[in-house]
Design an enzyme around this catalytic site. Structure first.
Site, PDB file in Angstrom:
ATOM      1  N   CYS A 126       0.866  -1.188   0.000  1.00 65.06           N
ATOM      2  CA  CYS A 126       0.000   0.000   0.000  1.00 65.06           C
ATOM      3  C   CYS A 126       0.897   1.231   0.000  1.00 65.06           C
ATOM      4  O   CYS A 126       1.710   1.410   0.912  1.00 65.06           O
ATOM      5  CB  CYS A 126      -0.923   0.007   1.213  1.00 65.06           C
ATOM      6  SG  CYS A 126      -1.927   1.508   1.345  1.00 65.06           S
ATOM      7  N   PHE A 170     -14.022  16.047  23.860  1.00 69.55           N
ATOM      8  CA  PHE A 170     -13.623  14.930  22.992  1.00 69.55           C
ATOM      9  C   PHE A 170     -12.094  14.867  22.944  1.00 69.55           C
ATOM     10  O   PHE A 170     -11.489  14.781  21.876  1.00 69.55           O
ATOM     11  CB  PHE A 170     -14.196  15.081  21.578  1.00 69.55           C
ATOM     12  CG  PHE A 170     -15.686  15.298  21.512  1.00 69.55           C
ATOM     13  CD1 PHE A 170     -16.547  14.215  21.564  1.00 69.55           C
ATOM     14  CD2 PHE A 170     -16.218  16.574  21.403  1.00 69.55           C
ATOM     15  CE1 PHE A 170     -17.926  14.409  21.498  1.00 69.55           C
ATOM     16  CE2 PHE A 170     -17.576  16.777  21.344  1.00 69.55           C
ATOM     17  CZ  PHE A 170     -18.440  15.693  21.395  1.00 69.55           C
ATOM     18  N   CYS A 189     -13.186  16.064  11.462  1.00 68.12           N
ATOM     19  CA  CYS A 189     -12.777  15.109  10.435  1.00 68.12           C
ATOM     20  C   CYS A 189     -13.872  14.918   9.404  1.00 68.12           C
ATOM     21  O   CYS A 189     -13.722  14.124   8.468  1.00 68.12           O
ATOM     22  CB  CYS A 189     -12.400  13.764  11.061  1.00 68.12           C
ATOM     23  SG  CYS A 189     -13.750  12.972  11.953  1.00 68.12           S
TER      24      CYS A 189
END
Length: 437
Positions: A167, A299, A394
């Site tokens: 990869c 978070f 994100c």
């Protein structure tokens, strides 16, 4: 980002290939052509190209097709660096130069905000980094295949597994393990119990987490241990009862400036180490708290933002919903000798404004939620009324949605950033600084 279309069961696809011209790329990197008056979506193409495609699905609103041949390539076309790109689909923008990829992403993100009525954002500020070999964490899917096992990635828009030999976006030390790992798995007798593998390129070596069901036989455990020792890996197993270490020859952590952040395989960490450090520094620069000013970090995870803020001299309260992450963050604060960073567990979907830590009062707040965003949190954040709030996302789609609550509460977006955390994919991270007017 939110899916623009969903592949459905083929409805009498045409047998003969079609020659079409690609008009543009959508926000997911799919080429858009026209067929029978409907949009036709094709992967692996560039605007202006003439291509031969095979229809794969049709609905009343659109059709999808697979690329058969590029008849007239764009002058911008690059040769993909990954041999699996046409099958895997995970990095489906490899044929597009990185600068053009970012232009596409910026257009898609601004369009998302425009749908929520935000058409005059500050000029986006980009953070960019390496385009290959950047991923320090990855998940490899396992599938039984005949009497053996296949190892690779889930195909885009499908549950099918694409077996890979390497990869190009993985850190080289992780990519080189794919072949040996497949050989290892094929030596195990408990294939039906295996789930997936997670790999982590930590500061002192590679860690591997094998998820499985039930109890692995002693012979398989011996094979796994020998493999970990041969390749000098930290090895963890995880079943329904939790994680357990099998072989940990070195401490697991990543470096963030002069800080060390310990983690356990299975914990969330940012996959692009270079951009993570740049993102954290930009967050501190944008939030710009006065010397000694306390900061609330919601978070907070294992302390990715909290600890650098504390190291910069600010008392920090980090809040996370998962107790294991809170304990990890507390350990990281202790290891880095940062007693001014305190961490608590709380249900952030409930009203947390009466929690003792919330009643301390904060004029500076940072939040970094998962892909689902912070929709349930936003009313309570507005209730806290911080002077500045930095939202790291994100998923720009949920950031755009959540921004509406803050704008209605009297905030404005004073700075806006995009972070190319996942080169060669349509995804990027975003950062918005909200200031109370």
């Amino acid at each position: 980002m939110v899916q623009f279309f969903k592949v459905k069961k083929p409805s009498a696809p045409a047998k003969a290939p079609l020659d079409v011209r690609i008009i543009e790329l959508n926000g997911h990197g799919m080429g858009v052509a026209r067929h029978q008056g409907k949009p036709l979506f094709v992967a692996g193409v560039l605007p202006g190209e003439e291509v031969r495609v095979q229809l794969t699905a049709q609905t009343s609103r659109y059709a999808t097709a697979s690329l058969q041949k590029v008849i007239k390539p764009s002058p911008d076309r690059l040769k993909p660096f990954c041999i699996h790109t046409s099958d895997c689909g995970g990095c489906n923008l490899q044929q597009l130069p990185l600068v053009s990829q970012r232009e596409l992403k910026q257009k898609a993100v601004l369009s998302l905000f425009g749908r929520h009525g935000m058409t005059e954002l500050p000029e986006p500020e980009w953070l960019v980094g390496e385009g290959q070999g950047y991923r320090r964490a990855a998940r490899l899917a396992i599938r039984r295949q005949g009497k053996g096992v296949a190892l690779g990635f889930r195909q885009s828009q499908s549950h099918e597994l694409v077996q890979v030999e390497s990869c190009g976006v993985l850190a080289p030390v992780l990519s080189k393990l794919i072949g040996p790992l497949r050989q290892l798995l094929n030596r195990l007798c408990s294939l039906r119990l295996l789930g997936h593998i997670e790999l982590y390129d930590a500061a002192e070596g590679v860690a591997l987490l094998l998820r499985h069901k039930g109890n692995l036989p002693a012979a398989d455990l011996d094979i796994l241990l020998a493999f970990a020792q041969e390749y000098a890996l930290a090895l963890f197993l995880q079943d329904d009862t939790g994680r357990r270490p099998l072989h940990v020859p070195f401490p697991l952590y990543y470096q963030l400036s002069n800080l060390t952040l310990s983690f356990t395989p299975g914990d969330f960490i940012q996959v692009h180490g270079t951009l993570n450090e740049a993102m954290v520094q930009q967050a501190i620069d944008w939030l710009a708290p006065e010397p000694g000013m306390p900061v609330l970090d919601l978070f907070c995870g294992i302390g990715n933002f909290s600890l650098p803020l504390a190291a910069a001299g600010h008392p920090v309260v980090g809040v996370e919903g998962v107790m294991e992450m809170v304990e990890q963050a507390r350990g990281n604060a202790e290891d880095n000798q940062l007693p001014q960073a305190r961490f608590y567990r709380a249900d952030l979907a409930a009203d947390f404004t009466r929690e003792p830590w919330a009643e301390e009062g904060f004029s500076q707040v940072l939040i970094d939620p998962g892909r689902a965003g912070a929709e349930q949190v936003m009313p309570y954040l507005a209730k806290l009324s911080p002077e500045r709030l930095l939202y790291v996302s994100c998923n720009p789609a949920t950031l755009a949605r959540d921004s509406e609550v803050l704008l209605a509460a009297g905030y404005r977006i004073s700075r806006f950033g995009l972070i190319d955390m996942f080169p060669h994919t349509p995804h990027c991270e975003a950062m918005a600084l909200f200031e109370l007017t």
